[in-house]
Design a protein around this motif. Sequence first.
Motif, short mmCIF file in Angstrom:
data_model
loop_
_atom_site.label_atom_id
_atom_site.label_comp_id
_atom_site.label_asym_id
_atom_site.label_seq_id
_atom_site.Cartn_x
_atom_site.Cartn_y
_atom_site.Cartn_z
N TYR A 116 0.82 -1.21 0.00
CA TYR A 116 0.00 0.00 0.00
C TYR A 116 0.86 1.26 0.00
N GLU A 117 2.00 1.20 0.67
CA GLU A 117 2.88 2.37 0.71
C GLU A 117 3.47 2.64 -0.67
N ALA A 118 3.84 1.57 -1.38
CA ALA A 118 4.43 1.74 -2.72
C ALA A 118 3.43 2.31 -3.71
N LEU A 119 2.15 2.07 -3.46
CA LEU A 119 1.10 2.52 -4.39
C LEU A 119 0.28 3.67 -3.81
N LYS A 120 0.78 4.28 -2.77
CA LYS A 120 0.05 5.31 -2.05
C LYS A 120 -0.39 6.44 -2.99
N GLY A 121 -1.63 6.85 -2.84
CA GLY A 121 -2.16 7.94 -3.66
C GLY A 121 -2.93 7.48 -4.87
N GLU A 122 -2.78 6.19 -5.23
CA GLU A 122 -3.54 5.68 -6.38
C GLU A 122 -4.99 5.43 -5.96
N ARG A 123 -5.88 5.66 -6.90
CA ARG A 123 -7.31 5.60 -6.61
C ARG A 123 -7.78 4.21 -6.19
N TYR A 124 -7.02 3.17 -6.56
CA TYR A 124 -7.44 1.80 -6.27
C TYR A 124 -6.87 1.29 -4.94
N VAL A 125 -6.12 2.10 -4.22
CA VAL A 125 -5.58 1.69 -2.92
C VAL A 125 -6.63 2.00 -1.85
N PRO A 126 -6.99 1.02 -1.04
CA PRO A 126 -8.01 1.28 -0.02
C PRO A 126 -7.49 2.22 1.06
N LEU A 245 -8.66 -7.96 -6.18
CA LEU A 245 -9.38 -6.69 -6.11
C LEU A 245 -10.76 -6.94 -5.52
N LYS A 246 -11.33 -5.88 -4.93
CA LYS A 246 -12.69 -5.96 -4.40
C LYS A 246 -13.34 -4.59 -4.58
N GLY A 251 -18.79 0.85 -5.52
CA GLY A 251 -18.61 0.03 -6.71
C GLY A 251 -17.26 0.19 -7.39
N ARG A 252 -16.31 0.90 -6.76
CA ARG A 252 -15.00 1.10 -7.36
C ARG A 252 -14.04 -0.02 -6.96
N LEU A 253 -13.15 -0.39 -7.88
CA LEU A 253 -12.18 -1.44 -7.60
C LEU A 253 -11.12 -0.95 -6.64
N LYS A 254 -10.87 -1.76 -5.60
CA LYS A 254 -9.81 -1.46 -4.63
C LYS A 254 -8.92 -2.70 -4.48
N LEU A 255 -7.66 -2.47 -4.20
CA LEU A 255 -6.67 -3.53 -4.12
C LEU A 255 -6.70 -4.23 -2.76
N LEU A 256 -6.74 -5.55 -2.80
CA LEU A 256 -6.58 -6.33 -1.58
C LEU A 256 -5.13 -6.72 -1.37
N GLU A 257 -4.54 -7.40 -2.35
CA GLU A 257 -3.15 -7.81 -2.22
C GLU A 257 -2.59 -8.17 -3.59
N ILE A 258 -1.26 -8.27 -3.64
CA ILE A 258 -0.54 -8.72 -4.83
C ILE A 258 0.35 -9.88 -4.41
N CYS A 259 0.46 -10.89 -5.25
CA CYS A 259 1.30 -12.05 -4.95
C CYS A 259 2.20 -12.36 -6.14
N THR A 260 3.40 -12.82 -5.84
CA THR A 260 4.35 -13.14 -6.89
C THR A 260 4.51 -14.64 -7.11
N ARG A 261 3.74 -15.45 -6.39
CA ARG A 261 3.75 -16.90 -6.66
C ARG A 261 2.49 -17.24 -7.45
N PHE A 262 2.40 -18.49 -7.90
CA PHE A 262 1.26 -18.91 -8.70
C PHE A 262 0.03 -19.07 -7.82
N ALA A 263 -1.09 -18.60 -8.32
CA ALA A 263 -2.35 -18.71 -7.60
C ALA A 263 -2.90 -20.13 -7.72
N GLY A 264 -3.82 -20.47 -6.81
CA GLY A 264 -4.39 -21.81 -6.82
C GLY A 264 -5.25 -22.12 -8.02
#
Length: 436
Positions: A116-126, A245-246, A251-264
Amino acid sequence: MAKQNVLVFPSATYPAMQIIDCLKNNPRFHVIAGGSYSNHAEYVCDDIIDDIPYIIAPDFWYSFEKLIEDRDIKYVIPTDETAAMLLKEKESELSAVVVCSPYETTKLCRYKSLTYEALKGERYVPFVYEINHIGDINEFPIFIKPDSSQGSKGAALIKSKEQLAEIENLNDYVLCEYLPGEEYTVDCFTDKSGKLLFCNPRVRTRLMNGITARGHNIDLTSEFEDVVISINSKIRFRGYWYLQLKRDKDGRLKLLEICTRFAGSFAISKGKGVNLPLLALCDFSGLDTEIVQNEYVVECDKTYIDRYKLNFEYNHVYIDYDDTVTSKEGKAVNPYVIAYLYECKYKGNKISLITRHKDTFNEELKDSFKRLSISESLFDEIIELHWNENKKDIIKESDGSIFIDNSFKERKEIQEALGIPVFDISNMDCLFDWRF
């Protein structure tokens, strides 16, 4: 060209099973499943190492580097966040390439506060509440989640100040605005030059043990694309990554998390014709990559799959024809039985077909083969019987033999007379070797 060895580690995760499935028949790479204990990977991969020390053990790094050298491992694909971060941190000390985004990125994505700190100020950051000012929070509910956990583990909806006060070690959490809307996962791929080549948003409609049990892809609208492009421009990714995202209350998209491994459930992208583990390996091999995907909706549903090991060996398969090799009253081939017979052929098992087909259908067997596109050469011998002949009298090699027939009467007679294992088509999945 000799295959290059790829270690999938740790192999006990669900994404590891999917990665193995994507790579195990590739002519360029040889898959090795690596873990710290016996797990399901040994049922789907024919090269297993299950005694690697746990990654937090004092002797892990020495043992891991020795393994890489001894097995000539060129690439390691980490399958959880901790492995991704620690392996990338120590990559310069390893003689293998870790197929993942850079260490700084894995660390940033491992901790939500850093993300969140790296993306601070972006509209999609909760909106994130400051721990030092929790007394100023007057609007509930809010959502809290452990800073370093993965998925929804430890997350909670907090509905009052009193409930918030009961949370221990609050400094280990991130406190965010509550997002009540629909949740999405977006599979992404960024090549070695930083170019975003692929993003595939999907929704989940059923969960099982925290993994998407049923889900499907949705249209890549500009709304999703804008978020992914923005994140890709601000954080240095390489290979596969995904974000969740959620929608907020508006109704706006907000970021939950980012992962660098493969998702299930990255297999939904595989359903569109995109083999993401293979693409990552090609990219880290220095090859230029491009993606061609099929444009349709893929719905994927998961359930538990049983795979077996039987504590006996056999080298001769006696098998019935009608309603065993064939199905649908002789109008079709049973594809699972045929697949099994080809597996037997590869292993060098003798296959004997025993049938009363001509007496049953008044049709020559060769005509049935031609109608169903079955090759006679699949069978080492073909034994055609009349109604007054018994199959138990035909089987001469009982040692190392098994018998497959849809008829209970035939199976019972042969087991009692010869003492060999017998199988109906309903339980012959016990015989499959899923490592192929």
